[in-house]
Enzyme design. Structure first.
Site, PDB file in Angstrom:
ATOM      1  N   LYS A  37      -0.866  32.154  88.587  1.00  0.00           N
ATOM      2  CA  LYS A  37      -1.526  30.912  88.987  1.00  0.00           C
ATOM      3  C   LYS A  37      -1.408  30.683  90.488  1.00  0.00           C
ATOM      4  CE  LYS A  37       0.927  28.355  86.204  1.00  0.00           C
ATOM      5  NZ  LYS A  37       1.689  29.439  85.560  1.00  0.00           N
ATOM      6  N   THR A  38      -0.191  30.795  90.988  1.00  0.00           N
ATOM      7  CA  THR A  38       0.021  30.551  92.405  1.00  0.00           C
ATOM      8  C   THR A  38      -0.667  31.645  93.229  1.00  0.00           C
ATOM      9  OG1 THR A  38       2.112  29.482  91.884  1.00  0.00           O
ATOM     10  CG2 THR A  38       1.791  30.171  94.160  1.00  0.00           C
ATOM     11  N   ASP A 225      -0.932  23.021  93.181  1.00  0.00           N
ATOM     12  CA  ASP A 225      -0.108  23.889  92.335  1.00  0.00           C
ATOM     13  C   ASP A 225       0.793  23.003  91.470  1.00  0.00           C
ATOM     14  OD1 ASP A 225       0.971  26.176  91.270  1.00  0.00           O
ATOM     15  OD2 ASP A 225       1.958  26.863  93.103  1.00  0.00           O
ATOM     16  N   GLU A 226       1.261  23.502  90.347  1.00  0.00           N
ATOM     17  CA  GLU A 226       2.181  22.750  89.474  1.00  0.00           C
ATOM     18  C   GLU A 226       1.607  21.383  89.105  1.00  0.00           C
ATOM     19  OE1 GLU A 226       4.792  24.357  88.478  1.00  0.00           O
ATOM     20  OE2 GLU A 226       5.377  25.765  90.042  1.00  0.00           O
ATOM     21  N   GLN A 273       5.648  23.950  81.352  1.00  0.00           N
ATOM     22  CA  GLN A 273       6.619  23.855  82.438  1.00  0.00           C
ATOM     23  C   GLN A 273       6.675  22.453  83.016  1.00  0.00           C
ATOM     24  OE1 GLN A 273       6.973  27.360  85.163  1.00  0.00           O
ATOM     25  NE2 GLN A 273       5.073  28.001  84.173  1.00  0.00           N
ATOM     26  N   ARG A 623      11.911  32.896  85.258  1.00  0.00           N
ATOM     27  CA  ARG A 623      12.083  33.219  86.683  1.00  0.00           C
ATOM     28  C   ARG A 623      12.470  34.679  86.865  1.00  0.00           C
ATOM     29  NH1 ARG A 623       8.779  30.426  88.088  1.00  0.00           N
ATOM     30  NH2 ARG A 623       8.546  30.048  85.868  1.00  0.00           N
TER      31      ARG A 623
HETATM   32  P1  ATP Z   1       4.779  30.109  87.551  1.00  0.00           P
HETATM   33  O1  ATP Z   1       4.186  29.477  86.332  1.00  0.00           O
HETATM   34  O2  ATP Z   1       6.166  30.517  87.333  1.00  0.00           O
HETATM   35  O3  ATP Z   1       4.539  29.295  88.775  1.00  0.00           O
HETATM   36  P2  ATP Z   1       2.528  31.733  88.315  1.00  0.00           P
HETATM   37  O4  ATP Z   1       1.550  31.670  87.206  1.00  0.00           O
HETATM   38  O5  ATP Z   1       2.268  30.877  89.487  1.00  0.00           O
HETATM   39  O6  ATP Z   1       3.978  31.498  87.741  1.00  0.00           O
HETATM   40  P3  ATP Z   1       2.693  33.868  90.216  1.00  0.00           P
HETATM   41  O7  ATP Z   1       3.950  33.461  90.844  1.00  0.00           O
HETATM   42  O8  ATP Z   1       1.430  33.604  90.937  1.00  0.00           O
HETATM   43  O9  ATP Z   1       2.610  33.257  88.741  1.00  0.00           O
HETATM   44  O10 ATP Z   1       2.722  35.395  89.839  1.00  0.00           O
HETATM   45  C1  ATP Z   1       3.852  35.993  89.232  1.00  0.00           C
HETATM   46  C2  ATP Z   1       4.096  37.368  89.800  1.00  0.00           C
HETATM   47  O11 ATP Z   1       3.101  38.261  89.348  1.00  0.00           O
HETATM   48  C3  ATP Z   1       4.042  37.403  91.305  1.00  0.00           C
HETATM   49  O12 ATP Z   1       4.989  38.313  91.779  1.00  0.00           O
HETATM   50  C4  ATP Z   1       2.638  37.886  91.573  1.00  0.00           C
HETATM   51  O13 ATP Z   1       2.530  38.523  92.827  1.00  0.00           O
HETATM   52  C5  ATP Z   1       2.436  38.869  90.445  1.00  0.00           C
HETATM   53  N1  ATP Z   1       1.024  39.044  90.094  1.00  0.00           N
HETATM   54  C6  ATP Z   1       0.179  38.099  89.645  1.00  0.00           C
HETATM   55  N2  ATP Z   1      -1.052  38.620  89.401  1.00  0.00           N
HETATM   56  C7  ATP Z   1      -0.974  39.930  89.704  1.00  0.00           C
HETATM   57  C8  ATP Z   1      -1.919  41.015  89.670  1.00  0.00           C
HETATM   58  N3  ATP Z   1      -3.177  40.856  89.277  1.00  0.00           N
HETATM   59  N4  ATP Z   1      -1.480  42.225  90.063  1.00  0.00           N
HETATM   60  C9  ATP Z   1      -0.209  42.409  90.463  1.00  0.00           C
HETATM   61  N5  ATP Z   1       0.721  41.430  90.530  1.00  0.00           N
HETATM   62  C10 ATP Z   1       0.345  40.205  90.141  1.00  0.00           C
HETATM   63 MG    MG Z   2       3.381  29.321  90.359  1.00  0.00          MG
END
Ligand code: ATP
Ligand code: MG
Length: 749
Positions: A37-38, A225-226, A273, A623
C-alpha cells in the site's frame, strides 16, 4: 532512477500497477499488511511527477509518523531522481500546524502561537476545575481533558458542548463551564492544544471559503496512508480540501483561466490494522468511503511481499479470530521460511536475557542491528530489556518514546529521591515543588528562591521557613506540608532501603493518585513506568543489600550516560506496537505475550477492546520479514510485587506447526532465586484454556487454592473487587504471591 512513467510501474504487480496508473477523483486501496500500500502511494506520487501531471508543490501526502514522512520523501526522490522540494509529506498535525501558522490572524491568533502539550493542558484544566468548584463534583483534570479532547476530535466546540450538556447533571455542567474557560485561556495565552491543530484548521477552512479555495488550488492531489486510523476531525479536514467549492468561491487556473475542479484523493488502509479507536479513530471512514466519495474506485491488493509464509499464516490465523471482518486472501511467494520461535521465560529478566542473547547471535551471523526490532505493548516492558542491552553493550534506540530514564515521570521520581538523598540539590527541589500539581506557581517558586538566596539557604531549607514569606495561609500550609513530607521521607531513608522510600513517596506526594485518576493512556503508561522503576529498585536492593539511596542514584546517572554508544551497523529499535505501524524489519521480537499485557488488562472491560488488541498483535507480527520471535514471561515484578502471568490467549490462535518452542536461558536461571517452573510452553497454553473460566471467581481470606505452578496455598489477604481483585496467597511450596484473581492459573479448592 528513471523519469519514464512506464518504468515506474515495471516492478509492480497488475493490481498495484492499476492503482498507480488510475486517474480519477477518488481512489481507495484496501489491503492487508505488507501488500505494498505504502509502496503504491510512493510510486503513484512519482508517477504523477514523472508524467509531468503535477508539480511537487501540488501534492499533499499524509503519513502517520514523521519517520514515515521522511522515508516516503526519500523513496520518491530516489524514484524520480530529482528533488521533491515544495511537496508536503507530513503528518496531520504537522500539516495543520503549518497551515495555522500562516492563517493564525484569521482565528485571532498571532502566528507565533504556542502549542500546549498534554501536561500544559492538564495544568490549566486543573486550575479551572478548582475555580469551578469541581472538587466537590469529583471531576479529575484527566477526565475533563479526555472529554474535551473527544469533543474536539468530533469537531464540537465549547459552545456546542454547553448546548448539549445536561444541565441537571452537575458534572456535565462543570465540564461545560470549564471547557469554555479552557478555550478562553488558551486564546488569551495565544496557544493551541494538540487536538486544536486539526479541529481549528477544519473550522478555519469552513469559516473562510477563500482560504479553503487557496489550499484547494494549491493541493491538486491528496494522498493519505493508514487511512483506517483517521478520526472524525482528520476525515473532515480531508473532506474540506476535496469538497467542491461553491460557485461564488470557484477557483481558476492563473494561466488558462479555466475553472479548477476539486482536488483528487487517494487513500490506503487496512481495517485489520486499525489501532487508534481510543483516540477516536473510526473505521467507518474506510467502510463508508464510497458513500462519501461517489464514483470512487476501489482496488484490492492480495500479494504480500514482506513476510515469509510461516509469519504470514501465523498473523492471518490470529486476525481471523476477529468477528465482523471481511476475510482477506493474503498470500506470498516468499517460501515458508523459518518457524516462529516461541520462548517462555520464567520472569522478565529471563525473557530479556533470551532476547538479547538471540540479538547477539544474529548480529554475529551478519544481521545488522538496524534490521532488528523489539516490539511491545507498553513502555513499561522495556526496563529489564534496556538494562540487559546496556550490560551487553548493544546499541539501541527507543523509537517514538524517550529512553526509560529520560521519561518525565522517571525523572520526577528520581528528582524526589535526589532531594531526599541530598537536601542541597536545588534543581531537584524546584522540579518537584509542584509535582503533582499542588497549586504552587512559578511566582511563589521564585519568591522562595529569592528568600533562599538572601538567607544563604538551600531551597529545600527555605521551604521549611515559608511562613516568613507572607504568602497567604493556604499556600503557606501547602508548602509547609510539602517540606514536612520531605523530612519524613528523609527520616525513612535512614532506616529503610531506597525502594521503600520510593514506594512511600509516590503515595505520600499524591503523584500516584494524580496519575491513577487519569483516563489518558499516557498516564496509565506513566504509572506502569513508575511501577517498573520500583520493581527495578527492589531488584537492585536485592543485589546490593547495603546500597544507599545515593549509591543507587549515582549508578543510574552513570548508566544513563552510557546511552551514547553508537555502531556503524546501526542500533536496535525498541518501540511500542502502536509506533511500529507501517514499518518492517528483517527480525522482529514480540515480547510480553501474556494475558493482561497483550491483550492489555485495560481492554478486558472495554467493548471491542479485545478485537483492537488482536489487531495490535497482527500489526506486530506482520512487521517481520524473515524471522519472528514471540516471548512471554511467567512472572513480572511490578510495584515491588511479583505476579504470575499466563501466556497470551493470542498464542493459542497460532497453529502449532508454524512454531518452535525454544529453550530457557541457563545463565539467568542461576541468577534468580526463583525456581523455574516445569511448565512447558504447551503446558502453559493448556493453563490458558483452564483459567479462562476464572472471570467470575472471587476469593476470600482463608480460601484454599491450587495453582498450576506453585501448588496449593492459602489466601492470606485480598484487595480490590472483581474483575480487579488481587489475592495474596501463601503457598505450601514456600513463596507468597500476589495474584490477579481473574487471570491467575488457579482453582479454588
Ligand atoms: P503495511 O500495511 O504494514 O503498512 P503496506 O501494505 O504499506 O504494509 P509496503 O510497506 O508498501 O506494504 O510493502 C511491504 C514490502 O513489500 C516493502 O518492502 C515493499 O518494498 C515490498 N513490495 C511491495 N510491492 C512489491 C513488489 N511489487 N515487488 C517487490 N517488492 C514489493
Ligand atoms: Mg504501509
Amino acid at each position: 532512477q528513471d523519469n519514464n512513467p512506464d518504468a515506474l510501474v515495471a516492478n509492480l504487480n497488475p493490481q498495484q500497477r492499476q492503482a498507480v496508473e488510475y486517474r480519477g477523483k477518488a481512489l481507495l486501496i484496501v489491503a492487508g499488511a505488507g501488500s505494498g500500500k505504502t509502496r503504491v502511494l510512493t510510486h503513484r506520487i512519482a508517477h504523477f511527477l514523472a508524467a509531468k501531471e503535477l508539480w511537487p508543490s501540488q501534492i499533499l501526502a499524509i503519513t502517520f509518523t514523521n519517520k514515515a514522512a521522511s522515508e516516503m520523501r526519500d523513496r520518491v526522490e530516489s524514484l524520480i531522481g530529482a528533488s521533491s522540494e515544495g511537496m508536503w509529506i507530513k503528518t496531520f498535525h504537522s500539516a495543520c500546524l503549518q497551515i495555522l501558522r500562516r492563517e493564525a490572524d484569521r482565528l485571532g491568533y498571532d502566528s507565533n502561537f504556542t502549542v500546549y502539550d498534554t501536561s500544559d493542558s492538564r495544568a490549566l484544566l486543573k486550575r479551572l476545575l478548582r475555580e469551578a468548584g469541581a472538587e466537590d463534583a469529583d471531576i479529575k483534570p484527566q477526565q475533563a481533558a479526555a472529554i474535551i479532547s473527544n469533543a474536539k476530535n468530533e469537531l464540537k466546540d465549547a459552545e456546542d458542548f454547553a448546548r448539549n450538556a445536561d444541565r441537571s447533571n452537575p458534572k456535565e455542567r462543570i465540564v461545560a463551564e470549564v471547557f469554555q474557560g479552557y478555550e478562553r485561556e488558551l486564546k488569551r495565552n495565544n496557544a493551541f492544544d494538540f487536538d486544536d491543530l486539526i479541529s481549528e484548521t477544519v473550522h478555519l477552512l469552513r469559516a473562510h471559503p477563500e482560504v479553503r479555495g487557496r489550499y484547494q488550488k494549491r493541493f491538486r492531489h491528496i494522498l493519505v496512508d493508514e487511512y483506517q486510523d483517521t478520526n472524525h476531525a482528520q476525515y473532515a479536514l480531508i473532506r474540506e480540501l476535496t469538497r467542491p467549492m461553491p460557485d461564488e468561491y470557484a477557483i481558476f487556473d492563473d494561466r488558462t483561466g479555466e475553472q479548477i475542479p476539486p482536488a483528487e484523493l487517494t487513500v490506503v488502509g487496512d481495517s485489520d490494522q486499525s489501532i487508534y479507536a481510543f483516540r477516536g479513530a473510526d473505521i467507518r471512514n474506510i467502510t463508508e468511503f464510497e458513500r462519501d466519495f461517489p464514483g470512487a474506485q476501489t482496488i484490492l491488493l492480495e500479494q504480500n511481499y514482506r513476510s515469509t509464509q510461516n509469519i504470514l499464516s501465523g498473523a492471518n490465523a490470529v486476525i481471523s479470530q476477529n468477528p465482523y471482518r471481511k476475510a482477506k486472501n493474503l498470500w506470498t511467494d516468499a517460501g515458508s521460511g523459518e518457524l516462529i520461535s516461541v520462548f517462555t521465560g520464567y520472569d522478565e529478566r529471563n525473557e530479556a536475557a533470551y532476547v538479547v542473547d538471540q540479538i547477539k547471535q544474529l548480529h554475529t551471523q551478519g544481521t545488522n542491528y538496524r534490521d532488528m526490532a523489539v516490539l511491545y505493548r507498553t513502555n513499561a516492558l522495556t526496563p529489564s530489556l534496556e538494562a540487559e542491552l546496556k550490560t551487553q553493550r548493544i546499541p539501541y534506540a527507543v523509537i517514538g518514546g524517550l529512553k526509560f530514564f529520560e521519561r518525565k515521570e522517571i525523572k520526577d521520581a528520581l528528582a524526589y529521591l535526589s532531594i531526599i538523598s541530598n537536601a542541597r540539590n536545588d534543581e531537584a527541589a524546584r522540579r518537584v515543588l509542584n509535582i503533582p500539581a499542588r497549586g504552587v506557581g512559578e511566582k511563589t517558586e521564585l519568591k522562595i528562591a529569592q528568600f533562599a538566596r538572601e538567607n544563604d539557604l538551600p531551597f529545600r531549607m527555605a521551604l521549611a521557613r515559608v511562613g516568613e514569606l507572607g504568602l497567604g495561609p493556604k499556600l503557606t500550609a501547602t508548602i509547609e506540608e510539602f517540606a514536612q513530607m520531605l523530612s519524613e521521607l528523609e527520616a525513612l531513608s535512614a532506616a529503610e532501603g531506597p525502594a521503600e522510600v520510593l514506594k512511600l513517596l509516590l503515595t505520600r506526594s499524591g503523584y500516584r493518585a494524580s496519575l491513577e485518576g487519569s483516563r489518558d493512556p499516557q498516564d496509565e503508561a506513566r504509572i506502569e513506568n513508575l511501577d517498573a522503576l520500583l520493581g527495578q529498585l527492589y531488584q537492585w536492593q536485592a543485589v546490593n543489600p547495603e546500597g544507599t539511596l545515593s549509591d543507587y542514584l549515582a549508578e543510574v546517572t552513570l548508566a544513563a550516560a552510557a546511552d551514547e554508544i553508537e555502531d556503524e551497523s546501526g542500533t536496535i529499535s525498541l518501540m511500542t506496537l502502536h509506533t511500529a505501524k507501517g514499518l518492517e524489519y528483517h527480525t522482529v521480537f514480540l515480547i510480553g505475550l501474556e494475558q493482561g499485557t497483550l491483550p492489555h488488562i485495560r481492554s478486558f472491560d472495554e467493548p471491542g477492546g479485545l478485537q483492537e488488541e488482536r489487531r495490535l498483535m497482527y500489526v506486530g507480527m506482520t512487521r517481520a520479514k524473515q524471522k519472528l520471535y514471540i516471548t512471554n514471561a511467567l512472572q513480572r515484578t511490578l510495584f515491588g510485587n511479583t505476579s504470575s502471568f499466563v501466556p497470551s490467549s493470542f498464542l493459542n490462535d497460532i497453529p502449532q506447526e508454524l512454531c518452535e518452542q525454544v529453550g530457557q536461558e541457563r545463565r539467568a536461571l542461576r541468577e534468580s532465586n526463583y525456581q523455574a517452573p516445569r511448565t512447558s510452553w504447551q503446558g502453559a497454553l493448556n493453563t490458558v484454556a483452564a483459567v479462562r473460566d476464572n472471570k467470575d471467581l472471587t476469593l476470600e481470606v482463608g480460601d484454599r487454592v491450587q495453582h498450576d505452578t506453585f501448588g496449593t496455598g492459602k489466601v492470606i489477604a485480598v484487595s480490590g473487587t472483581p474483575p480487579k481483585q488481587t489475592a495474596e496467597v501463601r503457598f505450601e511450596s514456600g513463596p507468597t504471591k500476589r495474584l490477579l484473581v481473574k487471570m491467575a492459573p488457579i482453582v479454588k479448592l
